[in-house]
Design an enzyme around this catalytic site. Sequence first.
Site, PDB file in Angstrom:
ATOM      1  N   ASP A 225      63.364  -7.174  99.801  1.00  0.00           N
ATOM      2  CA  ASP A 225      64.449  -8.343 100.399  1.00  0.00           C
ATOM      3  C   ASP A 225      64.081  -9.667  99.584  1.00  0.00           C
ATOM      4  OD1 ASP A 225      62.076  -7.678 101.254  1.00  0.00           O
ATOM      5  OD2 ASP A 225      61.747  -9.751 102.390  1.00  0.00           O
TER       6      ASP A 225
ATOM      7  N   LYS B 258      60.142  -1.623  99.798  1.00  0.00           N
ATOM      8  CA  LYS B 258      59.392  -1.490 100.559  1.00  0.00           C
ATOM      9  C   LYS B 258      57.520  -1.489 101.500  1.00  0.00           C
ATOM     10  CE  LYS B 258      60.024  -5.259 104.087  1.00  0.00           C
ATOM     11  NZ  LYS B 258      60.505  -6.738 103.995  1.00  0.00           N
TER      12      LYS B 258
ATOM     13  N   TYR C  23      69.130   8.884 104.109  1.00  0.00           N
ATOM     14  CA  TYR C  23      69.955   9.865 103.443  1.00  0.00           C
ATOM     15  C   TYR C  23      70.743  11.337 103.674  1.00  0.00           C
ATOM     16  CZ  TYR C  23      72.713   5.773 102.095  1.00  0.00           C
ATOM     17  OH  TYR C  23      73.334   4.068 102.517  1.00  0.00           O
TER      18      TYR C  23
ATOM     19  N   ASP D 171      71.614   1.881  97.481  1.00  0.00           N
ATOM     20  CA  ASP D 171      73.425   1.664  98.250  1.00  0.00           C
ATOM     21  C   ASP D 171      73.970   0.392  98.609  1.00  0.00           C
ATOM     22  OD1 ASP D 171      76.010   2.206  98.695  1.00  0.00           O
ATOM     23  OD2 ASP D 171      74.801   3.650 100.910  1.00  0.00           O
TER      24      ASP D 171
END
Length: 485
Positions: free
Chosen positions: A216, A183, A136, A240
């Site tokens: 995930d 991640k 972002y 988000d």
Amino acid sequence: MTSQSFTAIAPSPVTVISGDGIGPEVVAAAVRLVDAAGGRIAWEHADAGAEVFRAGVLSGVPEATIASVARTRTALKGPLETPVGFGEKSANVTLRKLFETFANIRPVRELPGVPTPYSGRGIDLVVVRENVEDLYAGIEHMQTPDVAQCLKLISRMGCQRIASTALALAVAQGRTNVAVATKANIMKMTEGMLQREFASAAEKYPDLETWHIIVDNCAHQLVKAPEQFEVIVTTNMNGDILSDLTSALVGGLGFAPSANLGNEVAIFEAVHGSAPKYAGKDIANPSAMILSSVMLLRHLEQFEAAENLEQAVLRTLEDGIHTQDVKVGTPVGTAEFTDAVESRLGQRSSVPSRTHRALSLPVITREQTRSELGSRSTVGVDVFIESMDSPGRVAEQLARCLPGTPYSLKMISNRGTVVWPSTGGSTGCVDHFRCRFVISDQAGWTPTSVLGLLKNISKIYRWMHVEKLEMLDGVPGYTRAQGEN
């Protein structure tokens, strides 16, 4: 309404921005109910969003609004639009970044009277999302006409601030466990930095259960067994996505409040957008904005008024009164729902409010997080070039650029995978190659040598991007390509 006795509190100044679409309706409902619940607020109205863009303010946020938020240090904000053809940046993001509201807090809990496939599971968790960096940052470039790049910026300061905020929030709300979702198995330097800084910060909270989960798998577990989570802290993009997922577990974005917290300013808003097709139709669900105002009251340490308002919302829903987004029974309009909440102020639901204590955000500066290196050395350079040649042909051409330089060509990758020397695979190539040049003698590296290499390459290929390869305290400050030895 049952009369209540509230502790005398001097009115707190709050900037209120009605916003666009359904914003004016739901913000008006929230403001009215905060006052009725006993909140001691001095509202200061300001503008931002679509009409401001159309008036020629490219940020969508006029100076008067910026001055108001800087003065009150607290804002209740409706959703803001960026009209097509006016302005290039979101006014929402402008406000969050301008005032460095680095922590986005998004709580979700099972609500009475709002049936979902997860009803009865006891979902009650908070997603703590880093709010100002990561993808972002919005730094993008077209590397070639067919390959775009977005820079993922993760700072040690940002990681320490959001990790410490999540841990402090767990204590303030009497929660017992905090998970960091990253991640880091793939992005070992960026996402891995949050994992490492969280583990370090967690050492100061021995009474909390803290753990790491791959993001995930976190999404998988949220669908499979959401009740196992109490606080999830994560990076901006991950947060988000996960926070929208969690809101769906308890009824949707119409019930999703949020807070954007910084050391200087706090901005409270519903997670949902402006929904212009519903504007002015008296059908919007104001619950998310009302619950955001509950968070605002707790931020201002007006805990009694906050619980009074939250319980009235819960009791209204428990009594089967809801807007059209809850697909059972007969819905009511925005105004009737607001009336129903107001009439229940002073009543209790069967679902108790969680006890809250004041949340003290960490004050962490870049000076505090600056790493002191024992050694730093440059061992090469990655040069990104544009070409439709085969990998073998690119290597042959680049070999012509090396005489007179201290560099040798180590490997060429395409979209992160080694394509030269051949690995025996069948990677499909685009016109964007990373060419890794290394030096055998570190003393041979100079800025001039890089310029000479680039000059030679530019005679054959268009180059668009360069990265130095550095060893930091003996550890590579760069990653290997897939398949690179």
